[in-house]
Scaffold this active site. Structure first.
Site, PDB file in Angstrom:
ATOM      1  N   ASP A 185       0.876  -1.164   0.000  1.00 38.67           N
ATOM      2  CA  ASP A 185       0.000   0.000   0.000  1.00 38.67           C
ATOM      3  C   ASP A 185       0.912   1.213   0.000  1.00 38.67           C
ATOM      4  O   ASP A 185       1.851   1.305   0.803  1.00 38.67           O
ATOM      5  CB  ASP A 185      -0.949   0.028   1.193  1.00 38.67           C
ATOM      6  CG  ASP A 185      -2.188   0.865   0.855  1.00 38.67           C
ATOM      7  OD1 ASP A 185      -2.914   0.497  -0.098  1.00 38.67           O
ATOM      8  OD2 ASP A 185      -2.407   1.916   1.497  1.00 38.67           O
ATOM      9  N   SER A 186       0.653   2.105  -0.943  1.00 41.50           N
ATOM     10  CA  SER A 186       1.592   3.203  -1.127  1.00 41.50           C
ATOM     11  C   SER A 186       0.852   4.442  -1.603  1.00 41.50           C
ATOM     12  O   SER A 186      -0.320   4.379  -1.970  1.00 41.50           O
ATOM     13  CB  SER A 186       2.676   2.795  -2.132  1.00 41.50           C
ATOM     14  OG  SER A 186       2.096   2.234  -3.289  1.00 41.50           O
ATOM     15  N   LYS A 245      15.014   3.402 -10.502  1.00 44.62           N
ATOM     16  CA  LYS A 245      13.873   3.631  -9.607  1.00 44.62           C
ATOM     17  C   LYS A 245      13.834   2.548  -8.526  1.00 44.62           C
ATOM     18  O   LYS A 245      13.630   2.831  -7.352  1.00 44.62           O
ATOM     19  CB  LYS A 245      12.549   3.656 -10.395  1.00 44.62           C
ATOM     20  CG  LYS A 245      11.340   3.860  -9.473  1.00 44.62           C
ATOM     21  CD  LYS A 245      10.016   3.995 -10.177  1.00 44.62           C
ATOM     22  CE  LYS A 245       8.884   4.184  -9.154  1.00 44.62           C
ATOM     23  NZ  LYS A 245       7.544   4.193  -9.717  1.00 44.62           N
TER      24      LYS A 245
END
Ligand code: IMP
Length: 205
Positions: free
Chosen positions: A70-71, A182
């Site tokens: 969850d971000s 990333k």
């Protein structure tokens, strides 16, 4: 430890990054949609509660260990918004919308911040791994990534708010960074590194 892991997400951007981050492990990674897991409600106001709910839900429906991420993006001047609502900041997309959900969210963010000069923000990610639905000892790890919200889109890679989020160190937006970079410096990359460390420790205990 285990040979299969369900990823409790339908977000293609996240799935791509999580698969990349887990690629060194000898584990079969299965997106929950491959096993017909229905969408999970995310009613909570904290990332950790939503992550736990998603991991448990995926494990319940598959009988397999499950990993949830969850971000979201938290903007200082907006008191942490869009936060847990990042995925649906501009409201849920209608099927016939000409813009994607990500484009609508980004446009709303630009509008909300059009008169704001304080542009600091961070991405936050919490990962939860449960070995079974009611695992009393879920493995939990978090990560964050500081940056600046730009006034216009830059770059075409990635997903979500990537084209608006400038990484201070590389001076590039996330949408201008290759996946390999990333993955090393992102909130998700940091959370996964900690999660794997915890898993490694467990398997040696
Ligand atoms: P979740 O699926 O409820 O955890 O919501 C995640 C949302 O946060 C995504 O749909 C994006 O809007 C945003 N988000 C999370 N991580 C990233 C990222 O790495 N880049 C861009 N946006 C992200």
């Amino acid at each position: 430890m285990f040979s299969k892991l369900v990823i409790a997400s339908g977000n293609r951007g996240k799935l791509r990054e999580i698969s990349h981050l887990l690629s060194p492990l000898q584990i079969e990674i299965i997106p929950q949609s491959d096993l017909n897991v229905p969408e999970c409600e995310e009613p909570y106001c904290t990332f950790i509660e939503n992550a736990l709910a998603k991991a448990r839900h995926a494990s319940k429906h598959t009988g397999l260990p499950a990993l949830a991420d969850d971000s979201g993006l938290c903007v200082d001047a907006l008191h942490g918004a869009p936060g847990v609502l990042s995925a649906r900041y501009a409201g849920k997309n209608l099927p016939n919308s000409l813009l994607t959900q990500d484009e609508r969210n980004n446009d709303k963010l630009l509008l909300e911040m059009s008169k704001i000069s304080e542009r600091h923000a961070h991405f936050y990610c919490v990962m939860v791994l449960v070995r079974f639905e009611n695992d009393p000892e879920p493995i939990i790890a978090e990560g964050s990534w500081q940056g600046i919200i730009l006034r216009e889109y830059r770059g075409t890679d990635g997903f979500g708010y990537d084209p608006l989020f400038l990484d201070g160190k590389t001076e590039k937006t996330v949408a201008e960074l290759p996946l390999e970079i990333k993955s090393r410096i992102s909130h998700r990359g940091h959370a996964m590194a900690k999660l794997l460390q915890k898993l490694g420790k467990l398997s040696h205990d």
